[in-house]
Write an enzyme that holds these catalytic residues in place. Structure first.
Site, PDB file in Angstrom:
ATOM      1  N   CYS A  67      -4.845   5.488 -10.465  1.00 18.45           N
ATOM      2  CA  CYS A  67      -4.215   5.154 -11.957  1.00 18.45           C
ATOM      3  C   CYS A  67      -4.858   3.649 -12.798  1.00 18.45           C
ATOM      4  CB  CYS A  67      -2.818   4.758 -11.444  1.00 18.45           C
ATOM      5  SG  CYS A  67      -2.120   5.930 -10.059  1.00 18.45           S
ATOM      6  N   ASN A 119       4.391   8.651 -13.441  1.00 22.85           N
ATOM      7  CA  ASN A 119       4.053   7.962 -13.150  1.00 22.85           C
ATOM      8  C   ASN A 119       2.929   9.025 -12.992  1.00 22.85           C
ATOM      9  OD1 ASN A 119       1.697   6.804 -12.513  1.00 22.85           O
ATOM     10  ND2 ASN A 119       2.203   6.777  -9.906  1.00 22.85           N
ATOM     11  N   HIS A 177       1.165  -0.723 -15.769  1.00 23.10           N
ATOM     12  CA  HIS A 177       1.014   1.364 -14.576  1.00 23.10           C
ATOM     13  C   HIS A 177       2.422   1.071 -14.571  1.00 23.10           C
ATOM     14  CE1 HIS A 177       0.444   4.263 -13.299  1.00 23.10           C
ATOM     15  NE2 HIS A 177       0.989   3.689 -11.766  1.00 23.10           N
TER      16      HIS A 177
HETATM   17  N1  COA Z   1      15.615  11.710  -2.811  1.00 28.33           N
HETATM   18  C1  COA Z   1      16.181  11.478  -1.656  1.00 28.33           C
HETATM   19  N2  COA Z   1      15.764  10.619  -0.239  1.00 28.33           N
HETATM   20  C2  COA Z   1      14.181  10.857  -0.262  1.00 28.33           C
HETATM   21  C3  COA Z   1      13.486  10.745  -1.330  1.00 28.33           C
HETATM   22  C4  COA Z   1      14.271  11.230  -2.682  1.00 28.33           C
HETATM   23  N3  COA Z   1      13.251  11.774  -3.575  1.00 28.33           N
HETATM   24  N4  COA Z   1      12.225  10.742  -1.073  1.00 28.33           N
HETATM   25  C5  COA Z   1      12.475   9.597   0.013  1.00 28.33           C
HETATM   26  N5  COA Z   1      14.134   9.957   0.739  1.00 28.33           N
HETATM   27  C6  COA Z   1      14.479   9.551   1.497  1.00 28.33           C
HETATM   28  C7  COA Z   1      13.442   9.444   2.879  1.00 28.33           C
HETATM   29  O1  COA Z   1      13.670  10.841   3.558  1.00 28.33           O
HETATM   30  C8  COA Z   1      13.820   7.815   3.650  1.00 28.33           C
HETATM   31  O2  COA Z   1      14.908   8.158   4.250  1.00 28.33           O
HETATM   32  P1  COA Z   1      15.111   7.737   5.972  1.00 28.33           P
HETATM   33  O3  COA Z   1      15.679   6.784   5.849  1.00 28.33           O
HETATM   34  O4  COA Z   1      16.175   8.882   6.286  1.00 28.33           O
HETATM   35  O5  COA Z   1      13.628   8.926   6.870  1.00 28.33           O
HETATM   36  C9  COA Z   1      14.253   7.152   2.628  1.00 28.33           C
HETATM   37  O6  COA Z   1      14.561   8.115   1.219  1.00 28.33           O
HETATM   38  C10 COA Z   1      13.440   6.042   2.136  1.00 28.33           C
HETATM   39  O7  COA Z   1      14.445   5.317   1.717  1.00 28.33           O
HETATM   40  P2  COA Z   1      13.309   3.912   1.131  1.00 28.33           P
HETATM   41  O8  COA Z   1      12.348   3.730   2.067  1.00 28.33           O
HETATM   42  O9  COA Z   1      14.846   3.359   1.006  1.00 28.33           O
HETATM   43  O10 COA Z   1      12.475   4.020  -0.245  1.00 28.33           O
HETATM   44  P3  COA Z   1      11.377   2.667  -1.101  1.00 28.33           P
HETATM   45  O11 COA Z   1      13.048   1.959  -1.113  1.00 28.33           O
HETATM   46  O12 COA Z   1      10.966   2.658   0.247  1.00 28.33           O
HETATM   47  O13 COA Z   1      11.173   4.407  -1.842  1.00 28.33           O
HETATM   48  C11 COA Z   1       9.271   5.065  -3.234  1.00 28.33           C
HETATM   49  C12 COA Z   1      10.367   5.008  -2.388  1.00 28.33           C
HETATM   50  C13 COA Z   1       8.676   6.415  -2.637  1.00 28.33           C
HETATM   51  C14 COA Z   1      10.380   5.379  -4.393  1.00 28.33           C
HETATM   52  C15 COA Z   1       8.995   4.059  -3.673  1.00 28.33           C
HETATM   53  O14 COA Z   1       8.381   3.026  -1.885  1.00 28.33           O
HETATM   54  C16 COA Z   1       7.621   3.131  -3.953  1.00 28.33           C
HETATM   55  O15 COA Z   1       8.698   3.386  -5.454  1.00 28.33           O
HETATM   56  N6  COA Z   1       6.223   3.585  -3.476  1.00 28.33           N
HETATM   57  C17 COA Z   1       5.466   2.877  -3.792  1.00 28.33           C
HETATM   58  C18 COA Z   1       4.890   4.181  -4.655  1.00 28.33           C
HETATM   59  C19 COA Z   1       3.799   4.805  -5.852  1.00 28.33           C
HETATM   60  O16 COA Z   1       4.162   4.000  -6.565  1.00 28.33           O
HETATM   61  N7  COA Z   1       2.954   5.097  -5.755  1.00 28.33           N
HETATM   62  C20 COA Z   1       2.184   5.342  -6.567  1.00 28.33           C
HETATM   63  C21 COA Z   1       1.406   3.630  -7.100  1.00 28.33           C
HETATM   64  S1  COA Z   1       0.038   4.215  -7.936  1.00 28.33           S
END
Ligand code: COA
Length: 328
Positions: free
Chosen positions: A114, A285, A255
């Site tokens: 990215c 993204n 980004h």
């Molecule tokens: N829909 C519904 N539930 C989902 C889901 C989806 N698409 N994806 C994950 N979950 C669930 C998980 O299974 C987990 O459930 P559990 O608690 O029962 O195990 C829960 O949601 C996780 O929630 P949470 O911890 O609140 O998620 P988060 O706030 O960390 O958000 C991301 C997850 C991926 C959106 C976040 O971590 C993120 O954006 N990370 C950076 C990713 C990124 O930008 N990567 C590229 C970098 S260049």
């Protein structure tokens, strides 16, 4: 070293829109979950047979027209991508042939995920600064839909396809153009965001393909924390290095991974959200395409005026991060 100016920008997004509700039909998720966690409402998906190089060429043609530059003038072509059409040769070679860029041009791919566009910008500016190149075309293009595991709800809701491009040239005068960049890498955290199989250390097998190990795997929470810290550091370092206060930045082009990451940077830099360009809601993204796509949209929407100072700031697999300052 002569300085570098951005003569023009262009972008391209495939026609097909995949909404959060569409995704909720295929994996256990909801529009509400995706919007509140990421800010994403929809993303674009390349048509069957539409390749990364096709999207790169669309964006490049628009940037060349905007710049008033002919493909025959290009002597440096860099494609930042993690989704080249083929493992070999470079996507840049395919783009060269499609655009009619001369055989005397240096054409190569750059993989900084990215952060690819910011890395390409710094690379091209250094090559132009050497005095040996006069017209550079840099492109960020991705077909992430080809490497997303569509059964993994933790990643498939985040990514999309698209391309963005810029044409660079030596600056005719001081005070305008590329001011500098600050790049960094956290290779010890490479396993937080990676593709486990399909490379030379672990070629794909029938079993690995069935397990979809040729697709993106990510530890989202860890990546989120590192992304916020690294982007904040990259932004702060470049501002300090060039003696610029955050409030002197007219527009930040971050980004576009997650609206919450952008909001956190806005808070840390004490710069209001209206100084940040956001289109993650419409594209998700798009990795290396994200910053040039946002930059082009911002310019065409009149959000960047002559004399404005813009800050580009990125984070991606590698883990890589970077920032760049550009005066328009
Ligand atoms: N829909 C519904 N539930 C989902 C889901 C989806 N698409 N994806 C994950 N979950 C669930 C998980 O299974 C987990 O459930 P559990 O608690 O029962 O195990 C829960 O949601 C996780 O929630 P949470 O911890 O609140 O998620 P988060 O706030 O960390 O958000 C991301 C997850 C991926 C959106 C976040 O971590 C993120 O954006 N990370 C950076 C990713 C990124 O930008 N990567 C590229 C970098 S260049």
């Amino acid at each position: 070293m002569s300085s570098t100016v951005i003569l023009g920008t262009g972008s391209y997004a495939p026609e097909r829109i995949l909404t959060n509700d569409d995704l909720a039909h295929t994996v256990e998720t909801s529009d509400e979950w995706i919007r509140t966690r990421t800010g994403i409402r929809e993303r674009r998906i390349a048509a069957p047979g539409e390749s990364t190089s096709d999207m790169a060429v669309h964006a490049a043609r628009r940037a060349l027209v905007d710049a008033g530059v002919n493909p025959a003038e290009i002597d440096l072509l860099i494609v930042a991508t993690i989704t080249p059409d083929l493992p070999m040769p470079a996507c840049a070679c395919l783009v060269q042939a499609k655009l009619g860029v001369p055989s005397t041009a240096a054409c190569f791919d750059l993989n900084a995920a990215c952060s690819g566009f910011v890395f390409a910008l710094d690379t091209a500016a250094a090559m132009i600064g050497s005095g040996r190149y006069r017209r550079a075309l840099i492109i960020g293009a991705e077909k992430l839909s080809a490497i997303v595991d569509w059964q993994d709800r933790t990643t498939c809701v985040l990514f999309g396809d698209g391309a963005g491009a810029a044409v660079l040239a030596p600056s005719p005068g001081a005070g305008r153009g590329f001011i500098g960049a600050q790049l960094g890498t956290l290779g010890e955290s490479a396993d937080l965001l990676f593709i486990p199989r399909g490379g030379s250390s672990a070629p794909s097998t029938a079993e690995s393909i069935a397990a979809r190990d040729h697709c993106i795997r990510m530890k989202g929470k860890e990546v989120f924390k590192l992304a916020v810290r690294a982007m904040d550091d990259a932004a702060r370092e470049i501002l300090e290095h060039h003696h610029v206060r955050p409030d002197q930045i007219a527009l930040v082009i971050p980004h576009q991974a997650n609206l919450r990451i952008i909001e956190a940077i806005s808070e840390y830099l004490e710069l209001p959200m209206d100084r940040f360009f956001v289109n993650v809601d419409r594209y998700g993204n798009t990795s290396a395409a994200s910053i040039p796509l946002a930059l082009d949209e911002a310019r065409r929407a009149g959000r960047i005026r002559p004399g404005d100072l813009t800050l580009l700031v990125s984070f991606g697999a590698g883990l890589t991060y970077g920032s760049a300052l550009v005066r328009w």
